[in-house]
Design a protein around this motif. Structure first.
Motif, PDB file in Angstrom:
ATOM      1  N   SER A   1       0.837  -1.209   0.000  1.00  0.00           N
ATOM      2  CA  SER A   1       0.000   0.000   0.000  1.00  0.00           C
ATOM      3  C   SER A   1       0.871   1.258   0.000  1.00  0.00           C
ATOM      4  O   SER A   1       0.551   2.240  -0.672  1.00  0.00           O
ATOM      5  N   ILE A   2       1.972   1.219   0.745  1.00  0.00           N
ATOM      6  CA  ILE A   2       2.905   2.353   0.767  1.00  0.00           C
ATOM      7  C   ILE A   2       3.501   2.536  -0.622  1.00  0.00           C
ATOM      8  O   ILE A   2       3.548   3.648  -1.155  1.00  0.00           O
ATOM      9  N   TYR A   3       3.947   1.447  -1.223  1.00  0.00           N
ATOM     10  CA  TYR A   3       4.514   1.473  -2.570  1.00  0.00           C
ATOM     11  C   TYR A   3       3.509   2.061  -3.567  1.00  0.00           C
ATOM     12  O   TYR A   3       3.850   2.940  -4.367  1.00  0.00           O
ATOM     13  N   MET A   4       2.286   1.585  -3.510  1.00  0.00           N
ATOM     14  CA  MET A   4       1.250   2.070  -4.434  1.00  0.00           C
ATOM     15  C   MET A   4       0.950   3.555  -4.203  1.00  0.00           C
ATOM     16  O   MET A   4       0.738   4.302  -5.160  1.00  0.00           O
ATOM     17  N   TYR A   5       0.950   3.981  -2.946  1.00  0.00           N
ATOM     18  CA  TYR A   5       0.696   5.397  -2.657  1.00  0.00           C
ATOM     19  C   TYR A   5       1.794   6.260  -3.276  1.00  0.00           C
ATOM     20  O   TYR A   5       1.504   7.278  -3.907  1.00  0.00           O
ATOM     21  N   TYR A   6       3.044   5.849  -3.087  1.00  0.00           N
ATOM     22  CA  TYR A   6       4.154   6.594  -3.709  1.00  0.00           C
ATOM     23  C   TYR A   6       3.970   6.638  -5.224  1.00  0.00           C
ATOM     24  O   TYR A   6       4.118   7.698  -5.842  1.00  0.00           O
ATOM     25  N   CYS A   7       3.683   5.486  -5.827  1.00  0.00           N
ATOM     26  CA  CYS A   7       3.548   5.419  -7.284  1.00  0.00           C
ATOM     27  C   CYS A   7       2.391   6.284  -7.793  1.00  0.00           C
ATOM     28  O   CYS A   7       2.522   6.955  -8.810  1.00  0.00           O
TER      29      CYS A   7
ATOM     30  N   GLU B   1       5.277  10.237 -13.691  1.00  0.00           N
ATOM     31  CA  GLU B   1       4.851   9.158 -14.582  1.00  0.00           C
ATOM     32  C   GLU B   1       6.040   8.442 -15.209  1.00  0.00           C
ATOM     33  O   GLU B   1       6.012   7.232 -15.385  1.00  0.00           O
ATOM     34  N   GLU B   2       7.076   9.198 -15.532  1.00  0.00           N
ATOM     35  CA  GLU B   2       8.258   8.593 -16.136  1.00  0.00           C
ATOM     36  C   GLU B   2       8.954   7.637 -15.165  1.00  0.00           C
ATOM     37  O   GLU B   2       9.447   6.588 -15.563  1.00  0.00           O
ATOM     38  N   SER B   3       9.014   8.004 -13.900  1.00  0.00           N
ATOM     39  CA  SER B   3       9.733   7.165 -12.937  1.00  0.00           C
ATOM     40  C   SER B   3       8.926   5.960 -12.488  1.00  0.00           C
ATOM     41  O   SER B   3       9.504   4.949 -12.085  1.00  0.00           O
ATOM     42  N   ILE B   4       7.617   6.025 -12.582  1.00  0.00           N
ATOM     43  CA  ILE B   4       6.772   4.906 -12.130  1.00  0.00           C
ATOM     44  C   ILE B   4       7.094   3.636 -12.907  1.00  0.00           C
ATOM     45  O   ILE B   4       7.193   2.549 -12.333  1.00  0.00           O
ATOM     46  N   GLU B   5       7.280   3.770 -14.220  1.00  0.00           N
ATOM     47  CA  GLU B   5       7.551   2.591 -15.045  1.00  0.00           C
ATOM     48  C   GLU B   5       8.847   1.903 -14.642  1.00  0.00           C
ATOM     49  O   GLU B   5       8.982   0.694 -14.774  1.00  0.00           O
ATOM     50  N   ARG B   6       9.809   2.674 -14.144  1.00  0.00           N
ATOM     51  CA  ARG B   6      11.099   2.110 -13.746  1.00  0.00           C
ATOM     52  C   ARG B   6      11.169   1.768 -12.262  1.00  0.00           C
ATOM     53  O   ARG B   6      12.138   1.163 -11.811  1.00  0.00           O
ATOM     54  N   MET B   7      10.171   2.159 -11.503  1.00  0.00           N
ATOM     55  CA  MET B   7      10.210   1.994 -10.049  1.00  0.00           C
ATOM     56  C   MET B   7       9.688   0.614  -9.652  1.00  0.00           C
ATOM     57  O   MET B   7       8.548   0.445  -9.236  1.00  0.00           O
ATOM     58  N   THR B   8      10.544  -0.377  -9.783  1.00  0.00           N
ATOM     59  CA  THR B   8      10.192  -1.730  -9.383  1.00  0.00           C
ATOM     60  C   THR B   8      10.184  -1.802  -7.850  1.00  0.00           C
ATOM     61  O   THR B   8      10.762  -0.928  -7.186  1.00  0.00           O
ATOM     62  N   PRO B   9       9.578  -2.816  -7.271  1.00  0.00           N
ATOM     63  CA  PRO B   9       9.654  -2.973  -5.815  1.00  0.00           C
ATOM     64  C   PRO B   9      11.099  -3.011  -5.308  1.00  0.00           C
ATOM     65  O   PRO B   9      11.396  -2.469  -4.246  1.00  0.00           O
ATOM     66  N   GLN B  10      12.011  -3.621  -6.084  1.00  0.00           N
ATOM     67  CA  GLN B  10      13.413  -3.688  -5.676  1.00  0.00           C
ATOM     68  C   GLN B  10      14.026  -2.286  -5.619  1.00  0.00           C
ATOM     69  O   GLN B  10      14.688  -1.926  -4.650  1.00  0.00           O
TER      70      GLN B  10
END
Length: 139
Positions: free
Chosen positions: A65-71, A77-86
């Motif tokens: 949920s924290i990850y999704m909130y950040y995303c 938008e550009e960084s979301i595609e590259r922002m894997t959980p790792q």
């Protein structure tokens, strides 16, 4: 100077001038402070689960949920595609483990709370522990 004030004084040590400085900063801040309060509540909820294992499904659902909130609210938008959980884990764990901001978080969540949050984030990113994040990157 605001960071110095908040790092070096407890709430009871703050003077009227300190409080005015904080109030001025908040009123002039460009960022939406609501996001900070929401993320802070997520971290509070996570720290309250520190008696559970970091891999517990409830803990990991909260980290997701924290990850999704950040995303959805904080990353471009550009960084979301590259922002894997790792990558997210590598990015966020640092605020609980090093630097001045980690000192502020220790005051809020306690040393054990920060350690648990960092370990839960590391687990979310597929790392065996926070120590694995400190290893040289494969990227």
């Amino acid at each position: 100077s605001l960071v110095e004030t908040t790092l070096n004084k407890t709430d009871s040590d703050l003077t009227e001038a300190d409080l005015e400085q904080i109030e001025t900063f908040i009123s002039n801040a460009d960022a939406d402070l609501t996001d900070g309060f929401i993320i802070g509540e997520y971290y509070t909820q996570l720290a309250e689960r520190k008696k559970l294992d970091v891999s517990n499904t409830r803990v990991q659902a909260l980290v997701n949920s924290i990850y999704m909130y950040y995303c959805e609210n904080l990353f471009t938008e550009e960084s979301i595609e590259r922002m894997t959980p790792q990558k997210f884990a590598r990015y966020i764990v640092q605020i609980f483990t090093s630097g001045d901001i980690s000192i502020l978080y220790e005051r809020i969540y306690g040393k054990d709370g920060c350690k648990f949050i960092a370990e839960a984030l590391a687990c979310f990113g597929g790392y065996s522990s926070v120590n694995e994040i400190d290893k040289p990157s494969k990227y």
